[in-house]
Design a protein around this motif. Sequence first.
Motif, mmCIF file in Angstrom:
data_model
loop_
_atom_site.group_PDB
_atom_site.id
_atom_site.type_symbol
_atom_site.label_atom_id
_atom_site.label_comp_id
_atom_site.label_asym_id
_atom_site.label_seq_id
_atom_site.Cartn_x
_atom_site.Cartn_y
_atom_site.Cartn_z
ATOM 1 N N UNK A 1 0.850 -1.176 0.000
ATOM 2 C CA UNK A 1 0.000 0.000 0.000
ATOM 3 C C UNK A 1 0.885 1.224 0.000
ATOM 4 N N UNK A 2 0.507 2.219 -0.801
ATOM 5 C CA UNK A 2 1.266 3.462 -0.892
ATOM 6 C C UNK A 2 0.294 4.630 -0.845
ATOM 7 N N UNK B 1 -1.816 -8.018 15.953
ATOM 8 C CA UNK B 1 -1.979 -7.983 14.516
ATOM 9 C C UNK B 1 -2.592 -6.672 14.033
ATOM 10 N N UNK B 2 -2.009 -6.123 12.998
ATOM 11 C CA UNK B 2 -2.561 -4.929 12.353
ATOM 12 C C UNK B 2 -2.544 -5.176 10.853
ATOM 13 N N UNK B 3 -3.291 -4.390 10.128
ATOM 14 C CA UNK B 3 -3.299 -4.508 8.669
ATOM 15 C C UNK B 3 -2.282 -3.541 8.071
ATOM 16 N N UNK C 1 -1.334 3.600 -4.643
ATOM 17 C CA UNK C 1 -1.263 2.249 -5.204
ATOM 18 C C UNK C 1 -1.649 1.262 -4.119
ATOM 19 N N UNK C 2 -2.250 0.154 -4.532
ATOM 20 C CA UNK C 2 -2.607 -0.902 -3.580
ATOM 21 C C UNK C 2 -2.652 -2.229 -4.320
ATOM 22 N N UNK C 3 -1.929 -3.203 -3.791
ATOM 23 C CA UNK C 3 -1.966 -4.569 -4.309
ATOM 24 C C UNK C 3 -2.231 -5.483 -3.118
ATOM 25 N N UNK D 1 -4.149 -6.100 2.211
ATOM 26 C CA UNK D 1 -3.897 -4.741 2.689
ATOM 27 C C UNK D 1 -4.937 -4.326 3.722
ATOM 28 N N UNK D 2 -6.187 -4.659 3.466
ATOM 29 C CA UNK D 2 -7.263 -4.190 4.337
ATOM 30 C C UNK D 2 -7.822 -5.270 5.245
#
Length: 823
Positions: free
Chosen positions: A435-436, A572-574, A446-448, A461-462
């Motif tokens: 994630x950017x 844990x975090x995303x 950007x997100x992949x 990412x989410x």
Amino acid sequence: MKLHYMLRLAFKISLFILLTGIISFAGLFLYIWPQLPDIEELRDVRLQTPLRIYSHDGSFIREIGEVRRVPLKIGEIPPILIQAVLATEDTRFYQHPGFDWLGIARAAIGFIKAGGVSQQGGASTITMQLAGHFYLDRSEITIKRKIMEAFLSIKIERELSKDEILELYLNTYYLGHRAYGVGAAAQVYYGTTIENLTLTQYTMIAGLFQRPGKDNPISNPEASFNRRNHVLNRMLTEGYITKEEFNATIAMPETASLHLPAVELEAPYVAEMVRLKLIEDYGEDAVNEGYKVHTTIQRVNQSTANRALRKALQEYDQRHGYHGPEHHLEITQEMNAEAVEQFLSTFSIIGNMRPAIITSILETSVVAQIQGTGRVEMYWEGMNWARRYISENRRGPEPKSAADIFQVGDIVRVMQDEYGQWLLTQIPAVEGALISVDPNNGSLLALVGGFDFNRSKFNRVTQARRQPGSSFKPFIYSAALEHGYTAASLVNDAPITVTGQNSGDVWRPQNDNQRSYGPVRLRRAITRSLNQVSARLLEDIGIDNGLQHLAKFGFDINRMPHNFTIALGSEGISPWESATAYSVLANGGYHIEPYFIERIEDYKGNVVYQANPTLVCDTCDEQPEQTGSAPAVAITPSTADAEAITQPVGNLSPTPEHPDQTRQYARRVVDARNVYVINSLTRSVIHDPGGTGSRAQVLNRKDLSGKTGTTNDQRDAWFAGYNSSVVTIAWVGFDDFSRLGSTEFGSRAALPMWIDYMRIALADIPDVIKPEPPGLINILIDPDTGRPTAPGTPGAFLEIFNEVNAPKKLNEGEDSSVIQDLF
């Protein structure tokens, strides 16, 4: 006399029939007319149109919806297509009042022959077809339905013009393969717009109105071809085309093929986020309302992110060995290249990897038939990595020949390098995320969410919650600075035992290399990512103080464990949450929330949604005390669309006449001096010798800060890095929490992905470090003691301090208690 009697009798019978017909018609009229629906619904009909999603620069990302439709005005539809439809469906459309008695009589005959139900429709006019299409049950064709169609058609013709009726008809009818209307049919079957078609193509589309599901040119080319020729014959009969045009066209082959919307930018995880957000706020029908969503995604950033993630995961995968063929096919002499290609077509293209079958094996090369490409030779340099996978920490011996790797008939994956050479690869089981964001307004660049969306729609990412490991340490260090520590404070990096709240709960953190370094400065501790130092810092400032400080970065502290393990990122975090938190450091201490929808337009092109994000502003005269945590968006629905938009997306407010008057500024959550020192410390992670992020020096920039992260047993690998313009988080791990391998730290597994992305993302961004805020001072210190020292001291360097807790220069005999040591 007899003739006169017969004439009178005939007259009476005719009069009786006429009166009976009039009375029957009047009775039907009085009975049916009140039941007819309001035709005004047709005038205001909202054509189901798919949701289309674009990047910030207008690149097409994805089309989502049950239907494909391109709404057209009657003046935009070529006259030759209209003539083709009228010649086939309703030659007297512009003359009749809406129904045709001959057609009704034909339906009655069919009704009698079928014993009460006829499946053979009569010669319904276009108006009657439209009436049945919108208002009546089309499951069976009965006399009652024909009568209802007739009355409805009368009502429609009274309230709509002929052109309005024809426009609705040509825009709403299903024409096969999710195409509704002639505009969509042109794109689906010919990949172009309606005005660019030829006569043979127009006649094919005109022929679809009868049986579009079964007799379209994709599902039944022969039936479609015959129907097209029937349309040409009707046009010739009606005088719409000449004999020469007919002869030239009827001899032409059919050229239709299935055309899907051409994706210009691969961002499927972002498209799915958009879909879910619109459904959440607008309802399930949002994907069929014709919205055009313009996201914040930047084309160059997104395409670079896609390549960087796949490259990193493939490189990890190859480091750990070859898992063998994906499938095996026994090739017989009867199997030709066409049969092999047909078998390969059952395998999907995953990422940038095509399926291929090994057809022959040489000493150091193989011949493979690649899906959609044909047979090619692959050379040793593209396959010699393929040592057999044993475990995450073990591989088999190096192969000596191609026969050590392959058998004829193996189904494998291949990809092309930048020189066009085909290389052996394999679908990695490991996954990743990137994630950017722009930390100054929260816009998603950007997100992949994974290696391939079609293989796994889980957005890492989410949706993934993974332990951040040491990438969490900058926030613990920030809390320490808030409570009096400095970059030069000495903390004892020695084994520590921490007792939990419950009796018997004991935690003994260790450094990754199982070594201890004794008293170390905070700068060196974070550069080397020393776990024991982080644990001691949190123990000293207290868990409650630490949690309260973490909340300033947007972390949900109610979800975090109330123990000292949070010092090493145990909760844990995303990656999304990590990007949010790191944005506070990148922008100088302000909280922003990433957002991804920039603008929404309705099917008419009206802007109904415009992002109004919170902005970071260091120089503004006033920073309103507001949350600044959501991408405030404004919607101004037009009157016609007001009912369709009942729920906002995000935090919405009416669009102001002067947007500048309601510009929202982000709220400061962390002191600017604190953030500047942390950014200086995390720059050392990259720029100092021995720093865990030192590989990023290859970017040759002085403004980069970052932190690696690796969890216990190497189950997660992170790199979180940034400058004042871009924050990017890279993560690598297995969905089932398997171990990555004993050497797979964040610096090896995740950092290369970050580097490959940032090399392009920062290409046009100046290499500038944000100015120091007021209240900071640089003091020459001794690297061993962290204390102020005189010029000439070996290794002495300038360290940055908050003036509030900066050490004073020590003279002989002075109290040294101002220097903070923790042992």
